[in-house]
Scaffold this motif. Structure first.
Motif, PDB file in Angstrom:
ATOM      1  N   ALA A   8       0.870  -1.190   0.000  1.00 57.38           N
ATOM      2  CA  ALA A   8       0.000   0.000   0.000  1.00 57.38           C
ATOM      3  C   ALA A   8       0.897   1.227   0.000  1.00 57.38           C
ATOM      4  N   GLY A   9       0.644   2.142  -0.939  1.00 61.48           N
ATOM      5  CA  GLY A   9       1.459   3.346  -1.012  1.00 61.48           C
ATOM      6  C   GLY A   9       2.924   2.966  -1.147  1.00 61.48           C
ATOM      7  N   PRO A  10       3.781   3.618  -0.383  1.00 60.10           N
ATOM      8  CA  PRO A  10       5.212   3.312  -0.503  1.00 60.10           C
ATOM      9  C   PRO A  10       5.638   2.071   0.276  1.00 60.10           C
ATOM     10  N   TYR A  11       4.685   1.379   0.931  1.00 61.30           N
ATOM     11  CA  TYR A  11       5.055   0.339   1.897  1.00 61.30           C
ATOM     12  C   TYR A  11       4.739  -1.078   1.446  1.00 61.30           C
ATOM     13  N   SER A  12       5.581  -2.001   1.937  1.00 61.70           N
ATOM     14  CA  SER A  12       5.268  -3.430   1.944  1.00 61.70           C
ATOM     15  C   SER A  12       5.108  -3.818   3.411  1.00 61.70           C
ATOM     16  N   ALA A  13       4.348  -4.890   3.666  1.00 69.58           N
ATOM     17  CA  ALA A  13       4.182  -5.353   5.046  1.00 69.58           C
ATOM     18  C   ALA A  13       3.754  -6.810   5.035  1.00 69.58           C
ATOM     19  N   VAL A  14       3.888  -7.458   6.194  1.00 74.20           N
ATOM     20  CA  VAL A  14       3.357  -8.801   6.390  1.00 74.20           C
ATOM     21  C   VAL A  14       2.457  -8.748   7.617  1.00 74.20           C
ATOM     22  N   TYR A  15       1.201  -9.223   7.483  1.00 71.75           N
ATOM     23  CA  TYR A  15       0.257  -9.198   8.603  1.00 71.75           C
ATOM     24  C   TYR A  15       0.642 -10.265   9.629  1.00 71.75           C
ATOM     25  N   PRO A  16       0.966  -9.874  10.871  1.00 73.79           N
ATOM     26  CA  PRO A  16       1.340 -10.878  11.871  1.00 73.79           C
ATOM     27  C   PRO A  16       0.165 -11.703  12.377  1.00 73.79           C
ATOM     28  N   ARG A  17      -1.044 -11.144  12.313  1.00 73.90           N
ATOM     29  CA  ARG A  17      -2.206 -11.930  12.719  1.00 73.90           C
ATOM     30  C   ARG A  17      -3.375 -11.511  11.850  1.00 73.90           C
ATOM     31  N   SER A  18      -4.446 -12.273  11.933  1.00 73.38           N
ATOM     32  CA  SER A  18      -5.595 -12.007  11.085  1.00 73.38           C
ATOM     33  C   SER A  18      -6.336 -10.777  11.589  1.00 73.38           C
ATOM     34  N   THR A  19      -6.479  -9.789  10.720  1.00 75.39           N
ATOM     35  CA  THR A  19      -7.190  -8.555  11.060  1.00 75.39           C
ATOM     36  C   THR A  19      -7.916  -8.071   9.810  1.00 75.39           C
ATOM     37  N   PRO A  20      -8.815  -7.086   9.959  1.00 79.06           N
ATOM     38  CA  PRO A  20      -9.306  -6.409   8.765  1.00 79.06           C
ATOM     39  C   PRO A  20      -8.149  -5.650   8.123  1.00 79.06           C
ATOM     40  N   GLY A  21      -8.230  -5.361   6.824  1.00 78.25           N
ATOM     41  CA  GLY A  21      -7.131  -4.629   6.198  1.00 78.25           C
ATOM     42  C   GLY A  21      -7.448  -4.229   4.776  1.00 78.25           C
ATOM     43  N   GLY A  22      -6.882  -3.108   4.343  1.00 82.04           N
ATOM     44  CA  GLY A  22      -7.192  -2.589   3.012  1.00 82.04           C
ATOM     45  C   GLY A  22      -6.029  -2.635   2.042  1.00 82.04           C
ATOM     46  N   TRP A  23      -4.965  -3.381   2.394  1.00 88.76           N
ATOM     47  CA  TRP A  23      -3.797  -3.386   1.519  1.00 88.76           C
ATOM     48  C   TRP A  23      -3.974  -4.421   0.400  1.00 88.76           C
ATOM     49  N   GLN A  24      -3.164  -4.294  -0.642  1.00 83.87           N
ATOM     50  CA  GLN A  24      -3.207  -5.232  -1.775  1.00 83.87           C
ATOM     51  C   GLN A  24      -2.382  -6.466  -1.401  1.00 83.87           C
ATOM     52  N   LEU A  25      -3.017  -7.642  -1.483  1.00 86.42           N
ATOM     53  CA  LEU A  25      -2.353  -8.866  -1.021  1.00 86.42           C
ATOM     54  C   LEU A  25      -1.694  -9.578  -2.202  1.00 86.42           C
ATOM     55  N   ILE A  26      -0.379  -9.709  -2.148  1.00 84.32           N
ATOM     56  CA  ILE A  26       0.326 -10.343  -3.272  1.00 84.32           C
ATOM     57  C   ILE A  26       0.870 -11.724  -2.930  1.00 84.32           C
ATOM     58  N   GLY A  27       0.885 -12.087  -1.660  1.00 86.61           N
ATOM     59  CA  GLY A  27       1.433 -13.392  -1.329  1.00 86.61           C
ATOM     60  C   GLY A  27       1.225 -13.736   0.125  1.00 86.61           C
ATOM     61  N   ALA A  28       1.932 -14.784   0.580  1.00 87.39           N
ATOM     62  CA  ALA A  28       1.776 -15.236   1.966  1.00 87.39           C
ATOM     63  C   ALA A  28       3.108 -15.764   2.485  1.00 87.39           C
ATOM     64  N   MET A  29       3.360 -15.470   3.750  1.00 90.86           N
ATOM     65  CA  MET A  29       4.513 -16.010   4.466  1.00 90.86           C
ATOM     66  C   MET A  29       4.012 -17.281   5.156  1.00 90.86           C
ATOM     67  N   PRO A  30       4.593 -18.455   4.847  1.00 95.88           N
ATOM     68  CA  PRO A  30       4.027 -19.695   5.397  1.00 95.88           C
ATOM     69  C   PRO A  30       4.138 -19.794   6.922  1.00 95.88           C
ATOM     70  N   ASP A  31       5.085 -19.094   7.537  1.00 96.59           N
ATOM     71  CA  ASP A  31       5.275 -19.235   8.990  1.00 96.59           C
ATOM     72  C   ASP A  31       5.168 -17.877   9.698  1.00 96.59           C
ATOM     73  N   PRO A  32       3.963 -17.274   9.674  1.00 94.71           N
ATOM     74  CA  PRO A  32       3.811 -15.915  10.238  1.00 94.71           C
ATOM     75  C   PRO A  32       4.069 -15.840  11.734  1.00 94.71           C
ATOM     76  N   GLY A  33       4.084 -16.994  12.421  1.00 95.70           N
ATOM     77  CA  GLY A  33       4.384 -16.998  13.856  1.00 95.70           C
ATOM     78  C   GLY A  33       5.748 -16.409  14.176  1.00 95.70           C
ATOM     79  N   ARG A  34       6.645 -16.372  13.179  1.00 94.03           N
ATOM     80  CA  ARG A  34       7.972 -15.777  13.416  1.00 94.03           C
ATOM     81  C   ARG A  34       7.898 -14.273  13.642  1.00 94.03           C
ATOM     82  N   LEU A  35       6.845 -13.632  13.151  1.00 95.13           N
ATOM     83  CA  LEU A  35       6.802 -12.164  13.179  1.00 95.13           C
ATOM     84  C   LEU A  35       6.670 -11.613  14.587  1.00 95.13           C
ATOM     85  N   TRP A  36       5.926 -12.337  15.443  1.00 98.37           N
ATOM     86  CA  TRP A  36       5.642 -11.819  16.782  1.00 98.37           C
ATOM     87  C   TRP A  36       5.539 -12.986  17.735  1.00 98.37           C
TER      88      TRP A  36
END
Lengths: 285, 220
Positions: B162-190
């Motif tokens: 979104a805009g100038p940013y990339s990000a990875v969602y650490p947990r399931s939430t509402p969100g308005g960003w463009q989703l291009i992929g998935a990190m298989p092990d999101p538990g590493r984020l937090w």
């Protein structure tokens, strides 16, 4: 062996709170902690607990608790009827609750949040140095549900304790001293006059994240979009509808709406006790 | 972003100030300098240092006005921030907005992954949720707007733009960003059981790598 408390009735919202999490805002972790921190500390002191020992924070409709051993507790903050097994008991002073008896913390007769401190403190596992429930990011224990059991710590050795203490009354009018915020220049001069001259009212949509207000909308001078920036406790953020929101302890640590002013932190305890409809005045300070 | 700039400060209540920088690069440099001086004991005690997109909030200072006078004299020169560990995040590029992003970028969907993986990113700031880092590093021609209608549920691990940013969602939430992929092990984020709960902290450098057959982890 330490005691355990069973939550027999949790009311509208009962959470575990202490002094909150400091030093993690750059990771997106809110401060959290008791919204009326002076009430939490006073209740703890009346028991010989550490002033920041974890307590239960109720919301409007209180809660009922049953210890598995005899414990001493103090119910303070928002005034409310207190009973032990149906018999009237003291509010704002230590109460002995026998094993298996029910300590009932009734609906607040004024204010919003009552605090239940128990000798030894609530001893759930700390997360990032705090036992507080953080409703924004879901850290700490979930809000209590009926039937939940929470562990207590070991009570301090008996110390000479005051038998009574002065509890401030919940506000019938909320006066919030503010200093101009980092983005005061994003608003028209008329908007700044409105902020410190109009009367707002506490909105029923307020929660631990923010005290929302109803009243005249604040007009922006600049219509641009604010790049996300760090937000302090007490920030008066103005969303697109123009109604000021005062950030309380579970507020997001970064945000994208301009902050017109900042409320002095000592005034936030009264904000935590202001019921929906309470008049709010912002004064320079 | 060339040359050194003096900084400007804005008051943020009784105990804090907001330091304003001209762009993301100066902000990163100023944030790094604050952390260096704090580690060296050359900064008055503060509770929180919170970088934003173009600002750094310094909160919990005994005398914010005195601190503002001190910080105002600093000269900040970006450019020394390309050091330190790089965290690798393995991604499967199969997000529901991949085709839309490819359209906006004017490339085939298969090329989105290669373009996204070809950069090194930096955590500019965190927020939204614990462990959610706003990563800068995409060139302006690859910036995409948020979706007009946010999703009510974005799965944990979603890799998003979104805009100038990339990000990875650490947990399931509402969100308005463009989703291009998935990190298989999101538990590493937090992981609050870890000494450093957040994988991504402000200043961390990040590379995205293919999820299949590549070991994920921090490299020097």
């Amino acid at each position: 062996m330490t005691a355990k408390l069973t939550a027999v009735r949790c009311g509208a919202l009962t959470t575990v709170q202490d002094a909150g999490r400091r030093g993690h805002a750059h990771l997106g972790v809110p401060r959290s902690g008791a919204l009326d921190a002076p009430a939490m500390r006073l209740a703890n002191r009346l028991l010989g607990n550490h002033p920041d020992a974890a307590v239960l924070e109720t919301t409007l409709t209180g809660c009922a608790l049953r210890p598995d051993r005899a414990v001493t507790a103090v119910v303070g903050g928002a005034p409310c009827p207190v009973t032990v097994d149906g018999r009237p008991a003291a509010w704002g002073a230590p109460v002995r609750v026998p094993a298996g008896a029910i300590l009932d913390v009734g609906t607040a007769s004024a204010g919003v949040r009552s605090y239940v401190a128990v000798a030894g403190g609530i001893a759930v596992e700390p997360v990032l140095g705090s036992r507080s429930t953080d409703l924004l990011s879901g850290l700490g224990p979930d809000p209590l549900r009926d039937g939940d059991v929470v562990p207590l710590g070991l009570p301090a050795r008996p110390v000479a304790l005051p038998s009574a203490a002065p509890w401030p009354a919940p506000p019938t009018e909320l006066v919030l001293p503010v200093r101009p915020g980092p983005r005061a220049d994003w608003f028209s001069p008329a908007a700044l006059r409105t902020l410190t001259s109009a009367t707002y009212r506490v909105s029923p949509h307020s929660n631990r994240i923010g005290l929302r207000t109803e009243g005249p909308a604040l007009e922006r001078a600049s219509t641009g979009e604010l790049p996300s920036e760090g937000m302090v406790l007490g920030a008066v953020q103005v969303p697109p509808d123009g109604r000021p929101v005062i950030f309380l302890h579970d507020h997001p640590t970064t945000g994208g709406y301009p902050v017109v002013a900042v409320v002095a932190e000592p005034a936030l305890a009264a904000a935590a006790q202001a019921v929906a409809g309470t008049p709010v005045r912002f004064t320079p300070g | 972003m060339t040359g050194s700039r003096t900084v400007t400060t804005r008051p943020a209540g009784h105990r804090a100030l907001l330091v304003e920088l001209p762009d993301a690069e100066h902000t990163a440099a100023f944030h790094a300098e604050l952390l260096r001086r704090r580690a060296a004991g050359a900064l008055p005690p503060v509770e929180e240092i919170v970088p934003g997109a173009r600002t750094v909030l310094v909160d919990g200072a005994a005398d914010p006005e005195a601190l503002a006078r001190e910080l105002s004299g600093w000269k900040v020169r970006p450019g020394d921030e390309d050091e330190g560990d790089v965290v690798e995040i393995a991604v499967r590029y199969d997000g529901p907005d991949l085709a839309d992003v490819a359209d906006r970028w004017g490339v085939a969907p298969d090329d989105v992954a290669a373009l996204h993986m070809s950069r090194t990113y930096r955590v500019a700031f965190c927020g939204f949720a614990p462990g959610f880092g706003y990563l800068t590093g995409l060139p302006e021609e690859l910036h995409v707007p948020r979706r007009t209608t946010p999703r009510t549920r974005v799965p944990a691990g979603a890799v998003a733009l979104a805009g100038p940013y990339s990000a990875v969602y650490p947990r399931s939430t509402p969100g308005g960003w463009q989703l291009i992929g998935a990190m298989p092990d999101p538990g590493r984020l937090w992981d609050t059981g870890r000494e450093r709960a957040a994988l991504l902290t402000p200043g961390t450098r990040v590379r995205f790598v293919p999820a299949d057959g590549v070991a994920a982890g921090a490299t020097g």
